[in-house]
Write an enzyme that holds these catalytic residues in place. Structure first.
Site, mmCIF file in Angstrom:
data_model
loop_
_atom_site.group_PDB
_atom_site.id
_atom_site.type_symbol
_atom_site.label_atom_id
_atom_site.label_comp_id
_atom_site.label_asym_id
_atom_site.label_seq_id
_atom_site.Cartn_x
_atom_site.Cartn_y
_atom_site.Cartn_z
ATOM 1 N N GLY A 50 0.776 -1.230 0.000
ATOM 2 C CA GLY A 50 0.000 0.000 0.000
ATOM 3 C C GLY A 50 0.811 1.285 0.000
ATOM 4 O O GLY A 50 0.359 2.312 -0.499
ATOM 5 N N GLU B 230 -0.558 -1.847 -5.786
ATOM 6 C CA GLU B 230 -1.771 -1.176 -5.294
ATOM 7 C C GLU B 230 -1.824 0.252 -5.818
ATOM 8 O O GLU B 230 -1.224 1.136 -5.260
ATOM 9 C CB GLU B 230 -1.800 -1.196 -3.779
ATOM 10 N N TRP C 181 -4.220 -9.235 7.942
ATOM 11 C CA TRP C 181 -3.276 -8.109 7.955
ATOM 12 C C TRP C 181 -3.403 -7.484 9.323
ATOM 13 O O TRP C 181 -4.451 -6.949 9.646
ATOM 14 C CB TRP C 181 -3.594 -7.056 6.877
#
Ligand SMILES: *[C@@H]1O[C@H](CO)[C@@H](O)[C@H](O)[C@H]1NC(C)=O
Ligand SMILES: *[C@@H]1O[C@H](CO)[C@@H](O)[C@H](O)[C@H]1NC(C)=O
Ligand SMILES: *[C@@H]1O[C@H](CO)[C@@H](O)[C@H](O)[C@H]1NC(C)=O
Length: 375
Positions: A101, A142, A356
């Site tokens: 991310g 991402e 996560w």
């Protein structure tokens, strides 16, 4: 003549047996359930503390993609990850995650757009994975953001699959797994993912069914950021899975994401503390582990609850736990939400789940609940 006939028959038989063996092996690996989690060295949680027997797959996050060389580099925690974790679970399957991310999506976009840079990337992924004992590669771009990106993503994973097959043939090793972390629906952040290309080339994908809401998002109301169901029609875990399967992704390729963290909002009025209550952004409570974006790990939520005497609620309509104390309100996944989500995974015959991230768990309660529920 006689000898060569016998030899030929033996060779044919060996070939048939090899084919049968590889088919059986392929089927049995295809059916392996996934009890997965990402390990994030920045969480400052030592690898040796991971209770690896609760998992089948662990992802070390993240290797970085160099925009000049299109090669990847890994941290020392990720280079020793497999050898360390295999001491406590000798059959665990480790995967090296690339990107993530906070990596720059334009680096992936540019790498995937040219044949030569794709080749450098793929060769570097395979050699880095093999040199560090990994069993798979997890591409976390991402996100691909345009139709061109999606087309190039398909080319990338097609070439990656071909290179993986070729490497396995020449090394005689089991082919590396190829996976990817993708958004909650095929079209959440972008034009659609190339779903049939994913079916053909990926072993499975990790569906990031969380971060649907956060304290900075408007309207500022308390919310289930990883709801399994959303009766008011917004995106949820189940609507995402439905969208992926409707687009053609096989259920056996779907791994559902479970957040081992929540988000903390500041209530406008402590007496109004349900889901959808008016809020003023991120909670201001200090010293309890709330990050600037309002995220807080499950382990910190557990201490907040016991130290503040917060009231805890489970809402089965959305599949979320939440707690409140004073004007602090936190939405998260406790064992109730985790149990309901993993039951959903079972009922839809999905491949499994991933968390996560592993360092967020408190005393292995969530990992244990997930593992026991999947069975
Ligand atoms: C990328 O690789 C180049 C060439 O090896 C190197 O000079 C540069 O420092 C690397 N960039 C990063 C961010 O590591
Ligand atoms: C969950 O919260 C919603 C919104 O406040 C409410 O309408 C619903 O009744 C709650 N569900 C349960 C089972 O309490
Ligand atoms: C952690 O879990 C174990 C077994 O599940 C339990 O016996 C122990 O009391 C727990 N420790 C804490 C601090 O909650």
């Amino acid at each position: 003549m006689q000898t060569s006939k016998v030899k030929m028959a033996t060779q044919t038989l060996t070939l048939i047996m090899l084919l049968l063996l590889s088919t059986t092996f392929h089927l049995s690996t295809a059916q392996n359930k996934v009890k997965g989690a990402y390990y994030f060295p920045e969480s400052e949680f030592p690898v040796t503390s991971i209770k690896a027997t609760l998992f089948t797959h662990l992802f070390c996050a993240f290797a970085a993609l160099n925009s000049t060389t299109n090669k990847i580099s890994i941290s020392s925690s990720c280079s020793s990850f497999t050898s360390t974790i295999r001491q406590s679970n000798p059959s665990i399957i480790t995967l090296l995650s690339i990107g993530g991310g906070s990596s720059n999506p334009s680096t992936f976009s540019s790498m995937a757009s040219q044949s030569s840079s794709r080749t450098s990337f793929i060769n570097s992924c395979i050699s880095t994975a093999r040199n560090n004992g990994y069993y798979g590669i997890d591409i976390d771009w991402e996100y691909p953001a345009s139709t061109t990106d999606m087309k190039n993503f398909c080319t990338l994973i097609t070439e990656c699959r071909a290179a993986i097959t070729k490497e396995a043939q020449s090394s005689g090793k089991t082919p590396l797994l190829l996976t990817s972390a993708v958004s909650a629906t095929p079209t959440l952040n972008s034009p659609s993912y190339p779903v049939s290309c994913i079916n053909t080339n990926m072993d499975f994908v990790n569906i990031m069914a969380y971060d649907f809401d956060a304290p900075s998002y408007t309207p500022q109301v308390t919310s289930a950021h990883a709801a399994l169901y959303n009766p008011s029609g917004g995106v949820s875990g189940s609507s995402g899975i439905t969208a992926w399967t409707t687009a053609g992704l096989q259920a056996s390729k779907i791994v559902l994401g479970l957040p081992f963290y929540g988000y903390a909002w500041q209530l406008q009025n402590p007496a109004n503390h349900g889901l959808g209550a008016p809020a003023n952004g991120v909670a201001t409570a200090t010293g309890v582990g709330i990050d600037t974006d309002g995220s807080i790990t499950f382990i910190d939520i557990k201490s907040f609850n016991s130290n503040s005497g917060a009231t805890t609620v489970y809402n089965s309509t959305y599949v979320v736990n939440y707690c409140y104390s004073g004007n602090t309100w936190i939405g998260y996944d406790d064992v109730d939400a985790i149990g309901a989500k993993v039951s959903y995974v079972k009922s839809k015959a999905l491949r499994g789940y991933f968390a996560w991230s592993v360092g967020g768990d408190y005393n292995w309660t969530l990992s244990q609940k997930a593992s026991t529920t999947l069975g």
